[in-house]
Design a protein around this motif. Structure first.
Motif, short mmCIF file in Angstrom:
data_model
loop_
_atom_site.label_atom_id
_atom_site.label_comp_id
_atom_site.label_asym_id
_atom_site.label_seq_id
_atom_site.Cartn_x
_atom_site.Cartn_y
_atom_site.Cartn_z
N ARG A 62 0.80 -1.23 0.00
CA ARG A 62 0.00 0.00 0.00
C ARG A 62 0.84 1.28 0.00
N ASP A 65 1.91 1.79 -3.45
CA ASP A 65 0.75 2.02 -4.32
C ASP A 65 0.50 3.52 -4.41
N CYS A 66 0.45 4.19 -3.27
CA CYS A 66 0.23 5.65 -3.25
C CYS A 66 1.36 6.38 -3.97
#
Length: 105
Positions: A62, A65-66
């Motif tokens: 995550r 991902d950002c």
């Protein structure tokens, strides 16, 4: 993995080789590994080839991902992933392209 799905695949050993390959044969889709310095490539490809679609991959999930999306990636996959998941993400990226106005391409 992608060959079995019917895609032509070019693999390279470095970011510089990837960049040079795209000059000779511009890709429709790039799968770029952020764990191997792909952040620089994403920025470069997004600047020089804004229509190319980019899927970023990383083992960091995550958090990356950002970061990948902030750099300009169209999608992200956390490693490890399977062929079905990659195929789903590729289909999703192409679906987004078909929804974009002509002037965006």
């Amino acid at each position: 993995m992608l060959e079995t799905l019917g895609y032509r695949v070019d693999t390279v050993a470095s970011g510089a080789a990837a960049y040079l390959r795209t000059i000779v044969r511009p890709p429709d889709l790039l799968v770029i590994d952020l764990d191997l310095g792909g952040d620089v490539l994403i920025r470069l490809f997004r600047y020089e080839r804004p229509c190319a679609r980019i899927i970023a991959v990383s083992k960091w999930g995550r958090v990356m991902d950002c970061a990948a999306r902030a750099l300009g990636a169209d999608a992200f996959l956390a490693k490890p992933f399977g062929g079905d998941e990659l195929e789903r993400v590729i289909s999703s990226v192409w679906a987004k392209v078909s929804m974009e106005p002509e002037s965006a391409l």
